[in-house]
Design a protein around this motif. Structure first.
Motif, mmCIF file in Angstrom:
data_model
loop_
_atom_site.group_PDB
_atom_site.id
_atom_site.type_symbol
_atom_site.label_atom_id
_atom_site.label_comp_id
_atom_site.label_asym_id
_atom_site.label_seq_id
_atom_site.Cartn_x
_atom_site.Cartn_y
_atom_site.Cartn_z
ATOM 1 N N ALA A 11 0.831 -1.209 0.000
ATOM 2 C CA ALA A 11 0.000 0.000 0.000
ATOM 3 C C ALA A 11 0.865 1.258 0.000
ATOM 4 N N GLN A 12 1.928 1.271 0.826
ATOM 5 C CA GLN A 12 2.786 2.465 0.844
ATOM 6 C C GLN A 12 3.537 2.617 -0.473
ATOM 7 N N ALA A 13 3.862 1.491 -1.129
ATOM 8 C CA ALA A 13 4.544 1.575 -2.421
ATOM 9 C C ALA A 13 3.638 2.168 -3.494
ATOM 10 N N LEU A 14 2.322 2.001 -3.323
ATOM 11 C CA LEU A 14 1.362 2.475 -4.328
ATOM 12 C C LEU A 14 0.914 3.912 -4.100
ATOM 13 N N LEU A 15 1.373 4.526 -3.025
ATOM 14 C CA LEU A 15 0.987 5.916 -2.748
ATOM 15 C C LEU A 15 1.388 6.829 -3.900
ATOM 16 N N GLY A 16 0.458 7.688 -4.294
ATOM 17 C CA GLY A 16 0.764 8.665 -5.331
ATOM 18 C C GLY A 16 0.722 8.138 -6.744
ATOM 19 N N ALA A 17 0.135 6.962 -6.955
ATOM 20 C CA ALA A 17 0.028 6.372 -8.297
ATOM 21 C C ALA A 17 1.364 6.404 -9.021
ATOM 22 N N PRO A 18 2.355 5.637 -8.542
ATOM 23 C CA PRO A 18 3.714 5.708 -9.102
ATOM 24 C C PRO A 18 3.769 5.340 -10.579
ATOM 25 N N ARG A 19 4.650 5.998 -11.291
ATOM 26 C CA ARG A 19 4.888 5.676 -12.702
ATOM 27 C C ARG A 19 5.946 4.595 -12.848
ATOM 28 N N VAL A 20 6.798 4.454 -11.839
ATOM 29 C CA VAL A 20 7.798 3.385 -11.814
ATOM 30 C C VAL A 20 7.688 2.690 -10.461
ATOM 31 N N LEU A 21 7.453 1.387 -10.482
ATOM 32 C CA LEU A 21 7.244 0.625 -9.258
ATOM 33 C C LEU A 21 8.311 -0.460 -9.166
ATOM 34 N N LEU A 22 9.089 -0.434 -8.079
ATOM 35 C CA LEU A 22 10.174 -1.388 -7.859
ATOM 36 C C LEU A 22 9.767 -2.319 -6.721
ATOM 37 N N LEU A 23 9.613 -3.594 -7.012
ATOM 38 C CA LEU A 23 9.083 -4.547 -6.050
ATOM 39 C C LEU A 23 10.089 -5.671 -5.832
ATOM 40 N N ASP A 24 10.588 -5.797 -4.594
ATOM 41 C CA ASP A 24 11.609 -6.784 -4.252
ATOM 42 C C ASP A 24 10.953 -7.923 -3.469
ATOM 43 N N GLU A 25 10.880 -9.104 -4.056
ATOM 44 C CA GLU A 25 10.187 -10.259 -3.446
ATOM 45 C C GLU A 25 8.803 -9.852 -2.938
ATOM 46 N N PRO A 26 7.946 -9.327 -3.811
ATOM 47 C CA PRO A 26 6.688 -8.728 -3.364
ATOM 48 C C PRO A 26 5.663 -9.694 -2.805
#
Length: 306
Positions: A145-160
């Motif tokens: 949820a915190q990673a999705l804040l602000g509708a990111p244009r680049v999303l980096l997910l480590d072992e999501p």
């Protein structure tokens, strides 16, 4: 396609001796889901830190949305989302308080932040509980949820998907597809190769800081030229010896089915032969090399070349 991430001839050296990355070059594009694959120590975490602007390359150039991520440009930071492998939050805060804290850092309206709880599968009651009461999976969802804040244009997910049950993993990848369809660039770093096969449009394999393979699964299968397996179930009364090819033998797999390993270059002629209605086949399945197979192949090839 619009380039969102550009990595050019990047080397990152620690202590003047260890090259975590060596002359790494690639681009990521808008609306692309890319799997970053490699053993521990391959350079994946170093690459993510470079993209986040937490460290600088020893040489080479990194650009995220046209900017140096280490420049401190808030506009770039605001549209970057990051989920670390091991999420860590203040245990005394509630989920809502935690998300509110990160929303203020990103200057995001908390009302939009509240909607993320439902999106990642956290109930309203869970959002108002202290994080110390959360399971590992719940903390992972809060991290997403915190990673999705602000509708990111680049999303980096480590072992999501670490700590998520199968149902929540499916929900997670549905969410990733929605983000990609909306134009986001999603970089997934994961050891769960089986999960990524049908979910990443492209795979980048790194080994000892080098990019050793890059492309779609079909691209990698074509380059590797690994054999496929063909599984058939004969019609009642038929036996696979009747449609043997080039002296190769069909091996029984149980339940009346048989398999044969076929070289990449022989696959289409074999399928053409087996598709003849006079051959006597009830069903036919082509089993392509998996991402695990391809990963092992490219690593072994790299090791053999060095």
């Amino acid at each position: 396609m619009t380039i969102t991430v550009s990595v050019r001839n990047v080397t990152k050296r620690y202590g003047g001796k260890v090259d975590a990355l060596r002359e790494l070059t690639f681009d990521l594009h808008e609306g692309e889901t890319v799997a970053l694959v490699g053993h521990n120590g391959a350079g994946k975490t170093t690459l993510i830190k470079l993209l986040l602007g937490l460290i600088r390359p020893t040489s080479g150039d990194v650009q995220v949305l046209g900017e140096d991520p280490a420049s401190g440009n808030f506009g770039v930071r605001k549209v970057l989302g990051y989920l670390p492998e091991s999420v860590s939050f203040h245990l005394a805060l509630t989920g809502r308080e935690t998300l509110a804290f990160y929303a203020r850092l990103k200057r995001v309206d908390m009302q939009s932040a509240d909607r993320l709880f439902e999106r990642v599968g956290l109930t309203a009651s869970a959002a108002d509980r202290p994080i110390r009461t959360y399971s590992k999976g719940m903390r992972q969802r809060l991290g997403l949820a915190q990673a999705l804040l602000g509708a990111p244009r680049v999303l980096l997910l480590d072992e999501p998907t670490s700590g998520l049950d199968p149902a929540l993993r499916r929900n997670f990848y549905t969410l990733v597809n929605e983000l990609r369809a909306g134009g986001a660039t999603v970089l997934l770093s994961s050891h769960a190769l089986g999960e990524l096969e049908d979910r990443a449009g492209r795979v980048i394999i790194v080994h000892r800081g080098l990019r050793i393979a890059d492309g779609t699964l079909d691209d990698l299968r074509r380059i590797a030229s690994l054999p496929s397996r063909i599984r058939v179930r004969p019609l009642a009364g038929e036996h696979p010896v009747s449609f043997a090819c080039h002296g190769k033998q069909w091996l029984p797999t149980g339940e009346g089915s048989y398999e044969m390993e076929v070289a990449h270059c022989e696959r289409l002629p074999m399928l053409h032969r087996l598709s003849d209605p006079d051959v006597g086949i009830d069903s036919l399945t082509v089993i392509e090399p998996t991402l695990d197979d391809l990963y092992a192949h490219f690593l072994n090839s790299q090791e053999a070349a060095t």
